[in-house]
Design a protein around this motif. Structure first.
Motif, PDB file in Angstrom:
ATOM      1  N   PHE B 176      31.782  28.862  31.685  1.00 33.69           N
ATOM      2  CA  PHE B 176      32.149  30.166  32.245  1.00 33.69           C
ATOM      3  C   PHE B 176      32.733  29.993  33.644  1.00 33.69           C
ATOM      4  O   PHE B 176      33.773  30.547  33.981  1.00 33.69           O
ATOM      5  N   ARG B 177      32.056  29.184  34.440  1.00 31.68           N
ATOM      6  CA  ARG B 177      32.518  29.005  35.826  1.00 31.68           C
ATOM      7  C   ARG B 177      33.879  28.317  35.884  1.00 31.68           C
ATOM      8  O   ARG B 177      34.730  28.702  36.674  1.00 31.68           O
ATOM      9  N   ILE B 178      34.087  27.282  35.064  1.00 31.34           N
ATOM     10  CA  ILE B 178      35.411  26.639  35.164  1.00 31.34           C
ATOM     11  C   ILE B 178      36.504  27.574  34.657  1.00 31.34           C
ATOM     12  O   ILE B 178      37.614  27.555  35.158  1.00 31.34           O
ATOM     13  N   MET B 179      36.176  28.447  33.688  1.00 26.41           N
ATOM     14  CA  MET B 179      37.195  29.401  33.222  1.00 26.41           C
ATOM     15  C   MET B 179      37.545  30.394  34.326  1.00 26.41           C
ATOM     16  O   MET B 179      38.643  30.919  34.379  1.00 26.41           O
ATOM     17  N   LEU B 180      36.570  30.643  35.213  1.00 27.41           N
ATOM     18  CA  LEU B 180      36.804  31.547  36.334  1.00 27.41           C
ATOM     19  C   LEU B 180      37.515  30.845  37.479  1.00 27.41           C
ATOM     20  O   LEU B 180      38.384  31.395  38.139  1.00 27.41           O
ATOM     21  N   GLU B 181      37.096  29.598  37.719  1.00 25.68           N
ATOM     22  CA  GLU B 181      37.575  28.917  38.918  1.00 25.68           C
ATOM     23  C   GLU B 181      38.777  28.008  38.681  1.00 25.68           C
ATOM     24  O   GLU B 181      39.521  27.720  39.595  1.00 25.68           O
ATOM     25  N   ARG B 182      38.951  27.506  37.455  1.00 29.13           N
ATOM     26  CA  ARG B 182      40.061  26.595  37.204  1.00 29.13           C
ATOM     27  C   ARG B 182      40.829  26.954  35.927  1.00 29.13           C
ATOM     28  O   ARG B 182      41.156  26.081  35.110  1.00 29.13           O
ATOM     29  N   PRO B 183      41.131  28.235  35.766  1.00 30.12           N
ATOM     30  CA  PRO B 183      41.750  28.669  34.497  1.00 30.12           C
ATOM     31  C   PRO B 183      43.107  28.026  34.247  1.00 30.12           C
ATOM     32  O   PRO B 183      43.424  27.678  33.112  1.00 30.12           O
ATOM     33  N   LYS B 210      31.561  37.521  28.191  1.00 34.10           N
ATOM     34  CA  LYS B 210      32.152  36.936  29.395  1.00 34.10           C
ATOM     35  C   LYS B 210      33.504  37.572  29.691  1.00 34.10           C
ATOM     36  O   LYS B 210      34.534  36.909  29.689  1.00 34.10           O
ATOM     37  N   PRO B 211      33.512  38.893  29.943  1.00 33.43           N
ATOM     38  CA  PRO B 211      34.795  39.582  30.149  1.00 33.43           C
ATOM     39  C   PRO B 211      35.594  39.008  31.317  1.00 33.43           C
ATOM     40  O   PRO B 211      36.821  38.937  31.266  1.00 33.43           O
ATOM     41  N   GLU B 212      34.884  38.555  32.364  1.00 31.64           N
ATOM     42  CA  GLU B 212      35.603  38.000  33.517  1.00 31.64           C
ATOM     43  C   GLU B 212      36.380  36.747  33.098  1.00 31.64           C
ATOM     44  O   GLU B 212      37.494  36.512  33.555  1.00 31.64           O
ATOM     45  N   ALA B 213      35.765  35.945  32.225  1.00 35.80           N
ATOM     46  CA  ALA B 213      36.434  34.721  31.774  1.00 35.80           C
ATOM     47  C   ALA B 213      37.634  35.067  30.903  1.00 35.80           C
ATOM     48  O   ALA B 213      38.696  34.439  31.001  1.00 35.80           O
ATOM     49  N   ILE B 214      37.473  36.082  30.063  1.00 36.92           N
ATOM     50  CA  ILE B 214      38.586  36.493  29.205  1.00 36.92           C
ATOM     51  C   ILE B 214      39.762  36.946  30.074  1.00 36.92           C
ATOM     52  O   ILE B 214      40.910  36.560  29.863  1.00 36.92           O
ATOM     53  N   GLU B 215      39.414  37.713  31.097  1.00 37.01           N
ATOM     54  CA  GLU B 215      40.449  38.226  31.990  1.00 37.01           C
ATOM     55  C   GLU B 215      41.127  37.083  32.744  1.00 37.01           C
ATOM     56  O   GLU B 215      42.353  36.995  32.803  1.00 37.01           O
ATOM     57  N   SER B 216      40.306  36.214  33.287  1.00 32.44           N
ATOM     58  CA  SER B 216      40.837  35.106  34.078  1.00 32.44           C
ATOM     59  C   SER B 216      41.735  34.193  33.244  1.00 32.44           C
ATOM     60  O   SER B 216      42.828  33.802  33.660  1.00 32.44           O
ATOM     61  N   ALA B 272      36.066  22.544  28.855  1.00 35.02           N
ATOM     62  CA  ALA B 272      35.840  21.475  29.828  1.00 35.02           C
ATOM     63  C   ALA B 272      36.649  20.235  29.449  1.00 35.02           C
ATOM     64  O   ALA B 272      37.160  19.511  30.314  1.00 35.02           O
ATOM     65  N   THR B 273      36.791  19.986  28.150  1.00 35.63           N
ATOM     66  CA  THR B 273      37.613  18.869  27.696  1.00 35.63           C
ATOM     67  C   THR B 273      39.067  19.111  28.084  1.00 35.63           C
ATOM     68  O   THR B 273      39.784  18.197  28.512  1.00 35.63           O
ATOM     69  N   SER B 274      39.479  20.367  27.936  1.00 33.16           N
ATOM     70  CA  SER B 274      40.847  20.720  28.284  1.00 33.16           C
ATOM     71  C   SER B 274      41.109  20.427  29.765  1.00 33.16           C
ATOM     72  O   SER B 274      42.160  19.904  30.145  1.00 33.16           O
ATOM     73  N   LEU B 275      40.117  20.747  30.584  1.00 34.78           N
ATOM     74  CA  LEU B 275      40.228  20.462  32.009  1.00 34.78           C
ATOM     75  C   LEU B 275      40.304  18.946  32.247  1.00 34.78           C
ATOM     76  O   LEU B 275      41.107  18.463  33.051  1.00 34.78           O
ATOM     77  N   ALA B 276      39.480  18.198  31.514  1.00 38.31           N
ATOM     78  CA  ALA B 276      39.485  16.735  31.656  1.00 38.31           C
ATOM     79  C   ALA B 276      40.830  16.157  31.221  1.00 38.31           C
ATOM     80  O   ALA B 276      41.332  15.202  31.822  1.00 38.31           O
ATOM     81  N   VAL B 277      41.420  16.756  30.178  1.00 37.94           N
ATOM     82  CA  VAL B 277      42.732  16.295  29.713  1.00 37.94           C
ATOM     83  C   VAL B 277      43.776  16.559  30.801  1.00 37.94           C
ATOM     84  O   VAL B 277      44.617  15.714  31.114  1.00 37.94           O
TER      85      VAL B 277
END
Ligand code: SF4
Ligand code: SF4
Lengths: 327, 459
Positions: B176-183, B210-216, B272-277
């Motif tokens: 949730f946090r990475i979707m908010l902070e590193r979308p 997690k509406p905030e994540a969906i939005e972000s 998180a894998t996507s971020l690692a990629v």
């Protein structure tokens, strides 16, 4: 590290236990219990108390001293059996007859099969059917409630019994209904002769809705019983309304509501799968109506449930949940 | 957007995402890290450094030990002090490289800046090589090597890349946090994988709680403007993040028993894998950091955290830094409450796939005394694989392997829904897991025998 638990997943559990489920069933029965005590008074309370207490006590005694394993004692489940048994009996039933019913329900139908979860037949119904066959006089005549409006209580037959008798004497359904002054309103709100569990459809339905909302039971079994009764009775009634009672009458009278909502939905003695539940329900509906229309007993719900109880292992063999990714 | 979910079973455990408001903080470095050689599915990695070597952060210290395996890199700069077996969280001995931390120097060529790189390299093979070289593995739980999954066998076609942002386990909030902070980084990572898979459709699935994540994420998708990527809101239901369940939810297709997602045209990767990629391909940064949640029902909200950690940090170090194990904790779990593993050893260290330190109180986690099965069917209703756990449980107790196989015990995904739901508190999954292991062993032996027979027939 030793002070921390180490066990495999899952590490949490839903807020539900066998006891909490039974507690919900008891809560669901309360409206009908209250209505019946108001209508029948102390005698009804005595029947309920004797049924409930003797079932719990018998289960404890049998588990502790005969089976020597207190794990087999489940007070909440025995209490439900006791209440259901009592609700299937007239308020005029002598206490010792209720006690014999409890012995059959708990001792024979439940504990001799191995206790909770092991029995094939619904204990409360087994108890009731045993009493019906052994002590028919106590079980087929009812005190018709009237006390609340100042009228004297009179004993008589249940609507189903009255119609069966009337038909045998050559009357038509319409005449008998009119002669007895039966109306659907009465059936819904309690004013006809019957056992506690038969007098108020509304109170029972309230409990049924509670069980659905709390997700204690699923609607499949009950609804398929109703649908079967409605369709079967509907067809017969259309064919010959003088000989066959109408579908609504059949849904609202006798043990239909109590049986379909609270007895047929007993976890232990009903099928595991939804599909199985529907087959089970259709079977109960059909057998109950066949007995009502063509059998010698006016009421057939109890027999129907017992017969279908026996078919459950077979149903379970052939009805399974649909598996993920398998044809 | 129409909300959807998987079609069979599932449960609704209490969400308990108390730490959702905790922004990601970077953990300071400990004095020593112990890096496991077995932090991915498949063969352990083989160390390529020796005791006494100086290493930098991001430097390769172990090579993939087989086709299904992954490279491991140092997460810190310092000296290799030992290469020896050490206990992991379950208490099993696993080879670890111990490194004494000196400063924080990163290997050449790693871009540590925050600048977003949106240009995607053109060469598919080069991208795959980079992902492989950087030791990227699936961070949604299975830690399956990502480059293997992104390179399906010839003949199979990927129709849909599903990015798993469901985070269906209660308590956990790192995804949730990475979707908010590193979308944006996540979306670029998704675009990279999409390209590797031959430009298939890409769906980012996020649960509606997690509406905030969906939005972000929707905003990031819109701003970056890669074609063919969409965000899909999913109804909340556990185990939505299970690979087969997510594919069913998004594509309405069911992977056959024993089959791979690619057989229905799906590839699933976690956010998180996507971020690692992204970091591997665009920044040349190997997978040595990840985000974990410090949470639990006996941990006050102000003591909950989301930490960016480096692999090899002792759990005890992290717990200490966060203020110690709370008084009321009865069980410490790595992962979520449904599928996580109880920590038997706080000296164990973080691995690539670490996602949490979850402290549960006795009230929340203590198992109640099991009773008789009341045949309520709740376990079967809950099972997302459509199995009949009450029956498997009975079969497992008597050890009827043929019947267990016929009743598909091997399909169990160990999600815990059955045991979670059982009002009689039966240890359903404990028994089913044992039986599943045995049946899988039998199936494997049978397949091997069939293969040997086929080869013998050829000769
Ligand atoms: S743990 Fe296995 S058997 Fe139990 S619900 Fe999950 S998939 Fe079904
Ligand atoms: S949930 Fe538990 S009690 Fe209910 S059928 Fe399954 S095993 Fe039996």
């Amino acid at each position: 590290m030793d002070k921390y638990l180490v066990s495999p997943n899952p590490h949490v559990h839903a807020a539900v236990s066998s006891d909490s489920l039974m507690r919900d069933v008891i809560i669901a029965l309360l409206p009908a219990i209250v209505v019946s005590v108001v209508f029948y008074g102390w005698s009804e309370l005595l029947v309920l108390a004797v049924g409930a207490l003797s079932c719990v006590l018998l289960e404890y005694v049998i588990a502790r001293w005969l089976m020597k394993d207190l794990h087999l004692f489940s007070g909440s489940s025995a209490l439900v059996t006791g209440l259901l048994l009592s609700m299937n009996l007239p308020s005029t039933t002598p206490w010792w007859v209720v006690f014999i019913g409890a012995i059959v329900a708990i001792g024979v139908a439940k504990m001799s099969f191995g206790g909770l979860g092991q029995n094939v037949f619904n204990p409360a119904i087994t108890g009731r059917v045993f009493l019906l066959v052994s002590f028919p006089t106590y079980l087929t005549h009812w005190e018709i409630p009237g006390g609340l409006w100042g009228a004297d209580a009179v004993t008589g037959a249940t609507p189903l019994g009255a119609i069966k008798e009337g038909l045998m004497q050559g009357g038509t359904v319409q005449d008998i209904m009119a002669a007895n002054g039966y109306s659907y309103g009465q059936m819904l709100f309690a004013n006809l002769g019957g056992s506690a569990g038969e007098i108020s459809a509304i109170a029972l339905l309230l409990g049924f809705v509670y069980l659905l909302v709390r997700r204690v039971i699923k609607p499949h079994i009950t609804l398929s019983i109703w649908a079967t009764v409605f369709v079967f009775a509907g067809i017969m009634w259309l064919i010959n309304p003088a000989r066959f009672t109408d579908p609504v009458f059949n849904l609202l009278t006798g043990g239909m509501i109590l049986g379909s909502c609270f007895m047929a939905t007993d976890y232990v003695t009903s099928p595991m799968s939804d599909k199985g539940g529907i087959i089970f329900g259709v079977g109960i509906g059909l057998i109950a109506m066949l007995i009502r229309y063509f059998g010698s007993y006016p009421e057939g719900v109890s027999f129907a449930i017992l017969i279908m109880n026996a078919a459950v292992p077979l149903i379970n063999r052939f009805c399974h949940q649909k598996k993920f990714g398998r044809a | 957007m129409a909300k959807t979910t998987f079609r069979i079973g599932g449960v609704h455990p209490d969400d308990a995402k108390v730490s959702r408001g905790c922004a990601i903080e970077v953990l300071p470095l400990p004095q020593t890290v112990y890096i496991s050689m077995a932090q991915h599915l498949g063969a352990p990695a083989k160390p390529v450094v020796a005791v006494g070597d100086s290493v930098k952060a991001g430097q390769l210290i172990a090579e993939a030990g087989g086709f299904i395996s992954a490279n491991v890199h140092s997460s810190v700069s310092g000296k290799v002090k030992s290469i020896a077996p050490r206990k992991d969280i379950a208490g099993n001995n696993v080879l670890h490289v111990e490194i004494t931390v000196e400063g924080d120097e990163w290997a050449e060529g790693i871009d540590l800046s925050d600048t977003l790189v949106t240009e995607i390299p053109g060469d598919r093979a080069a991208i795959l090589d980079r992902i492989k070289a950087c030791g990227v593995v699936g961070l949604g739980g299975a830690t399956f090597p990502t480059h293997v999954k992104l390179n399906p066998a010839p003949g199979s076609v990927a129709e849909c890349l599903i990015i798993n942002g469901a985070e269906c386990e209660p308590y956990l909030t790192s995804d949730f946090r990475i979707m908010l902070e590193r979308p944006k980084e996540i979306v670029v990572g998704a675009a990279i994988m999409k390209k590797v898979l031959g430009d298939c459709r890409c769906v980012i699935g996020i649960e509606e709680n997690k509406p905030e994540a969906i939005e972000s994420m929707s905003k990031a998708v819109a701003e970056l403007g890669y074609p063919g990527i969409e965000v899909l809101s999913l109804k909340k239901k556990y185990p939505q993040g299970g690979e087969k369940q997510l594919i069913d939810a998004v594509m309405r297709r069911q992977v056959k028993s024993g089959g791979l997602p690619i057989s229905v045209g799906a590839v699933v990767q976690n956010v998180a894998t996507s971020l690692a990629v992204y970091e591997a391909v665009q920044k040349n940064k190997p997978l040595v950091t990840n985000v974990m949640t410090i949470t639990g029902d006996c941990l006050p909200v102000e003591k909950q955290h989301n930490y960016q950690f480096r692999i090899g940090m002792p759990l005890s170090y992290i717990a200490e830094y966060a203020g110690g194990v709370p008084e009321g904790a009865a069980k410490i779990i790595s992962g979520g409450p449904m599928m996580g593993r109880a920590v038997a050893n706080m000296d164990a260290c973080t691995v690539k796939g670490s996602s949490s330190l979850l402290y549960l109180s006795e009230g929340a986690t203590k198992r109640s005394e099991p009773g008789n099965c009341i045949r309520c069917g709740r376990c079967a209703d809950a099972c997302p694989m459509g199995l009949e756990p009450f029956f498997l449980f009975k079969l497992a107790k008597v050890g009827d392997m043929d019947q267990l196989e016929a009743n598909a015990v091997q399909d169990c995904i160990s999600c815990g829904c059955c045991q979670f739901s059982c009002p009689a508190f039966l240890p359903l999954l404990d028994q089913i897991n044992i039986a599943k292991g045995q049946v899988l062993g039998i199936l494997k032996a049978r397949a091997a025998a069939a293969k040997a027979a086929a080869e013998a027939a050829k000769k």
